[in-house]
Enzyme design. Structure first.
Site, PDB file in Angstrom:
ATOM      1  N   LYS A 157       0.798  -1.441   0.103  1.00 31.54           N
ATOM      2  CA  LYS A 157      -0.127   0.014   0.120  1.00 31.54           C
ATOM      3  C   LYS A 157       0.951   1.551   0.275  1.00 31.54           C
ATOM      4  O   LYS A 157       2.220   1.235   0.639  1.00 31.54           O
ATOM      5  CB  LYS A 157      -0.936   0.059   1.128  1.00 31.54           C
ATOM      6  N   ASP A 201      -2.856  -1.581  10.751  1.00 33.60           N
ATOM      7  CA  ASP A 201      -2.707  -1.840   8.183  1.00 33.60           C
ATOM      8  C   ASP A 201      -3.070  -3.092   8.071  1.00 33.60           C
ATOM      9  O   ASP A 201      -3.387  -2.449   7.425  1.00 33.60           O
ATOM     10  CB  ASP A 201      -0.809  -1.276   8.224  1.00 33.60           C
TER      11      ASP A 201
HETATM   12  O1  C5P Z   1      -0.790  -1.060  14.788  1.00 36.93           O
HETATM   13  P1  C5P Z   1       0.765  -1.443  14.446  1.00 36.93           P
HETATM   14  O2  C5P Z   1       1.156  -2.290  15.223  1.00 36.93           O
HETATM   15  O3  C5P Z   1       0.989  -1.244  12.673  1.00 36.93           O
HETATM   16  O4  C5P Z   1       1.822  -0.038  14.969  1.00 36.93           O
HETATM   17  C1  C5P Z   1       2.926  -0.137  15.228  1.00 36.93           C
HETATM   18  C2  C5P Z   1       3.057   1.326  15.970  1.00 36.93           C
HETATM   19  O5  C5P Z   1       3.311   2.591  14.975  1.00 36.93           O
HETATM   20  C3  C5P Z   1       2.747   1.187  17.690  1.00 36.93           C
HETATM   21  O6  C5P Z   1       3.267   1.151  18.444  1.00 36.93           O
HETATM   22  C4  C5P Z   1       2.863   2.612  17.112  1.00 36.93           C
HETATM   23  O7  C5P Z   1       4.316   2.883  18.014  1.00 36.93           O
HETATM   24  C5  C5P Z   1       2.951   3.780  15.917  1.00 36.93           C
HETATM   25  N1  C5P Z   1       1.237   3.788  16.470  1.00 36.93           N
HETATM   26  C6  C5P Z   1       0.537   4.431  15.869  1.00 36.93           C
HETATM   27  N2  C5P Z   1      -0.631   5.502  16.064  1.00 36.93           N
HETATM   28  C7  C5P Z   1      -0.843   5.085  14.694  1.00 36.93           C
HETATM   29  C8  C5P Z   1      -1.019   3.201  14.393  1.00 36.93           C
HETATM   30  C9  C5P Z   1       1.016   2.910  14.978  1.00 36.93           C
HETATM   31  O8  C5P Z   1       1.089   5.322  16.549  1.00 36.93           O
HETATM   32  N3  C5P Z   1      -2.657   4.947  14.759  1.00 36.93           N
END
Ligand code: C5P
Length: 299
Positions: free
Chosen positions: A12, A139
């Site tokens: 993406k 994601d």
């Molecule tokens: O959701 P995911 O595990 O992919 O997110 C990885 C990191 O990215 C989270 O631990 C956080 O630090 C950051 N993040 C965030 N806000 C979001 C998505 C991700 O701060 N909306």
């Protein structure tokens, strides 16, 4: 003979990534417009003794193969919910840049989930699969659905977005990855002491997508993680400038980077920009891809 099931999953690019202030849970509120692009990983699952992950492709050495691999976690979560032993070999044929801001790990998770669901005939509903995706990462739901979608909340609450044409992109792959949490921390550092506005989807962007108009889309692209990614990796400015000089309509960091994305007028222009980026020496490799692309699909 043991059966195998393969699912193809897209990368993406975020055509808008509006980031709000950090929430009490540490995540950031987003208005995140995802567009699936035609670079794919193929995830193949085969019955095995225990849970095992392997990976092939030029960047395979950078992919963790232990329980921290998001595809392994997807299989483990689905198995646990359905009281099944997660006895599966997951093979990832990797073509999506690793740790590049193109959701390659999320794609593998969505692919493994759909493939294991078919292998184990769990009969899980689409809602259940999407809920597991959201548990695995912000994601991951989008990797399952593909196309184009607006993600709100931490990016996991999706509404489909209409796209009225094909957009042509070049992706410049940088050496080494960037950690998504580190880029969000840099966003927090750079915005400390300021009033971070509530993230909202851009009407001009939605209209450009609906019209399939690359010039209008180029004018509406935005990514609030671009400044923090450039702050952590200043050399990306040279890559962005090289693509713009070569005739890209617009250049931006893809998600949390360090992959940079270049929107072009058409496929011929994409090839020209990709050649110029490769020759510029400002990136490791340049790939062309069209969008939108379908979500996770059984092969
Ligand atoms: O959701 P995911 O595990 O992919 O997110 C990885 C990191 O990215 C989270 O631990 C956080 O630090 C950051 N993040 C965030 N806000 C979001 C998505 C991700 O701060 N909306």
């Amino acid at each position: 003979m043991s059966e195998s099931i393969t699912v193809r999953v897209p990368a993406k690019v975020n055509v808008q990534l509006a980031v709000g202030a950090a929430r009490p849970d540490g995540f950031h509120g987003l208005a995140n417009v995802f567009l699936a692009v035609g670079l794919y990983d193929d995830v193949t699952v085969t019955p095995a003794d225990g849970l095992r992950v392997t990976c092939s492709g030029p960047d395979a050495a950078q992919v963790p193969l232990d329980a921290s691999n998001l595809a392994a976690r997807a299989a483990a979560v689905l198995a646990e919910r359905h009281g099944i032993a997660p006895d599966v070999h997951i093979h990832i044929a990797k073509d999506i840049p690793v740790a590049g801001g193109m959701a390659g790990g999320s794609a593998d998770a969505a692919g493994a989930l759909l493939a294991c669901d078919a292998l184990w005939a769990t009969g899980a509903t689409r809602e259940e699969l999407l809920a597991i995706c959201a548990e695995l990462g912000s994601d991951v739901p989008f990797s399952l659905v593909g196309g184009a979608a607006l993600g709100v909340g931490r990016g996991e609450q999706l509404t489909p977005v209409e796209v009225g044409g094909t957009f042509h992109w070049v992706f410049a792959v940088a050496d080494g990855g960037l950690s998504t949490p580190a880029v969000y921390r840099e966003f927090d550092r750079l915005t400390a002491g300021t009033q971070v506005p509530e993230p909202t989807a851009s009407a001009a962007l939605m209209e450009a997508l609906r019209a399939g108009d690359p010039v209008a889309l180029a004018a509406a692209l935005s990514n609030d993680l671009q400044a923090p990614a450039l702050s952590l990796r200043p050399s990306l400015a040279g890559t962005l400038a090289a693509g713009t000089a070569a005739g890209a309509l617009a250049a931006l960091v893809s998600g949390s980077g360090p992959t940079t994305a270049f929107l072009t007028e058409d496929e011929a222009s994409a090839r020209k920009v990709a050649d110029a980026l490769t020759a510029s020496g400002t990136c490791r490799t340049a790939r062309i891809a069209a969008s939108p692309a379908p979500g996770a699909t059984l092969r």
